[in-house]
Design a protein around this motif. Sequence first.
Motif, PDB file in Angstrom:
ATOM      1  N   HIS A  65       0.831  -1.208   0.000  1.00  0.00           N
ATOM      2  CA  HIS A  65       0.000   0.000   0.000  1.00  0.00           C
ATOM      3  C   HIS A  65       0.865   1.257   0.000  1.00  0.00           C
ATOM      4  CE1 HIS A  65      -3.633   2.310   0.773  1.00  0.00           C
ATOM      5  NE2 HIS A  65      -2.985   2.951   1.730  1.00  0.00           N
ATOM      6  N   ASP A  66       1.934   1.275   0.815  1.00  0.00           N
ATOM      7  CA  ASP A  66       2.796   2.448   0.890  1.00  0.00           C
ATOM      8  C   ASP A  66       3.522   2.693  -0.433  1.00  0.00           C
ATOM      9  OD1 ASP A  66       3.741   1.722   4.329  1.00  0.00           O
ATOM     10  OD2 ASP A  66       2.046   2.840   3.496  1.00  0.00           O
ATOM     11  N   LEU A  69       0.963   4.230  -3.085  1.00  0.00           N
ATOM     12  CA  LEU A  69       0.586   5.627  -2.925  1.00  0.00           C
ATOM     13  C   LEU A  69       1.753   6.565  -3.209  1.00  0.00           C
ATOM     14  CD1 LEU A  69      -1.784   5.691   0.179  1.00  0.00           C
ATOM     15  CD2 LEU A  69      -2.344   5.940  -2.241  1.00  0.00           C
ATOM     16  N   ASP A  70       2.942   6.185  -2.820  1.00  0.00           N
ATOM     17  CA  ASP A  70       4.105   7.027  -3.093  1.00  0.00           C
ATOM     18  C   ASP A  70       4.330   7.164  -4.594  1.00  0.00           C
ATOM     19  OD1 ASP A  70       6.616   8.411  -2.230  1.00  0.00           O
ATOM     20  OD2 ASP A  70       7.516   6.743  -3.330  1.00  0.00           O
ATOM     21  N   ARG A  73       1.503   9.398  -6.152  1.00  0.00           N
ATOM     22  CA  ARG A  73       1.671  10.836  -5.918  1.00  0.00           C
ATOM     23  C   ARG A  73       2.631  11.451  -6.932  1.00  0.00           C
ATOM     24  NH1 ARG A  73       2.391   9.077  -0.452  1.00  0.00           N
ATOM     25  NH2 ARG A  73       0.505   9.351   0.789  1.00  0.00           N
ATOM     26  N   PRO A 139      -5.222  17.199  -1.793  1.00  0.00           N
ATOM     27  CA  PRO A 139      -4.131  16.567  -1.024  1.00  0.00           C
ATOM     28  C   PRO A 139      -4.552  15.221  -0.440  1.00  0.00           C
ATOM     29  CG  PRO A 139      -5.151  18.318   0.256  1.00  0.00           C
ATOM     30  CD  PRO A 139      -5.789  18.368  -1.108  1.00  0.00           C
ATOM     31  N   ARG A 140      -3.571  14.484   0.016  1.00  0.00           N
ATOM     32  CA  ARG A 140      -3.768  13.181   0.646  1.00  0.00           C
ATOM     33  C   ARG A 140      -4.612  12.251  -0.229  1.00  0.00           C
ATOM     34  NH1 ARG A 140      -5.222  15.234   6.816  1.00  0.00           N
ATOM     35  NH2 ARG A 140      -3.260  16.357   7.183  1.00  0.00           N
ATOM     36  N   PRO A 141      -4.075  11.860  -1.356  1.00  0.00           N
ATOM     37  CA  PRO A 141      -4.849  10.983  -2.251  1.00  0.00           C
ATOM     38  C   PRO A 141      -5.075   9.606  -1.642  1.00  0.00           C
ATOM     39  CG  PRO A 141      -2.573  11.135  -2.987  1.00  0.00           C
ATOM     40  CD  PRO A 141      -2.722  12.120  -1.865  1.00  0.00           C
ATOM     41  N   THR A 142      -6.218   9.054  -1.940  1.00  0.00           N
ATOM     42  CA  THR A 142      -6.546   7.693  -1.535  1.00  0.00           C
ATOM     43  C   THR A 142      -6.695   6.829  -2.781  1.00  0.00           C
ATOM     44  OG1 THR A 142      -8.923   8.146  -1.539  1.00  0.00           O
ATOM     45  CG2 THR A 142      -7.728   8.519   0.526  1.00  0.00           C
ATOM     46  N   ARG A 145     -10.143   7.359  -4.490  1.00  0.00           N
ATOM     47  CA  ARG A 145     -10.232   8.629  -5.208  1.00  0.00           C
ATOM     48  C   ARG A 145      -9.394   8.604  -6.482  1.00  0.00           C
ATOM     49  NH1 ARG A 145      -7.299  13.480  -2.723  1.00  0.00           N
ATOM     50  NH2 ARG A 145      -8.357  12.790  -0.819  1.00  0.00           N
TER      51      ARG A 145
END
Length: 229
Positions: A65-66, A69-70, A73, A139-142, A145
Amino acid sequence: AGFIFGSVKANALWMTPLMPVIFIMSAIVSGIALCMLTYIVIMEYRKFRVLTSKKPWEITPDEIHDVELDLMRKTSKYLLGFLLAAITLELLDLVFRGYTAVKSWDILRNVIYERDFFKIFILQYTIGDLVPFIMLLMPRPTVKRLVVALILVLFGVFMMRWNVVIGGQAFSLSFAGYMEYKLPFWPHNIETFKEGFFGALLVGVMPFVLFWIINKIVPSLMFKKTEEA
């Protein structure tokens, strides 16, 4: 395709010097969005396999997951840049057509602002461009989204191609009237298959089939199971 459409002088909607650049930009946008979406699907599938597997793996679902998302972004910044460039070029082309107001502008204006207004300004520019652009800027994308935004970006590119290719054939060369296009669903012969829904579906599925075959030969994103003590 953009260079071909841009050089067709017989069609007023396609005859613009910006058409090749618009097609290239939209291709870059759709390519980045589809790569991101495919990556998310693959990573979520890997995480699902790790969660449902009875044997331990070398990587945990949280680590997957990490990483996802990185990467998203960073990639979304490039997507936003090219998406902004594509929208700017499309609007610039629209302004250019209205400013020059050549002989064909009357029927083009009728097609753009009346006949295909919903397809162009609601489906393409609003739902396919503006909404995902705002979602990607937040900000803070999931993951959820991002998936919705990427699907909308692909939908916007699809509507752009639909409005250009199909919309360009909506009026006759003599500007005497309009023509209606109906997408053939059930193929009756080879021609209706190639020009219909299943032909388009085959073309859309083939890259994923090829990717699956190549992935079987050269595995990518492969996480190995650890040996039990």
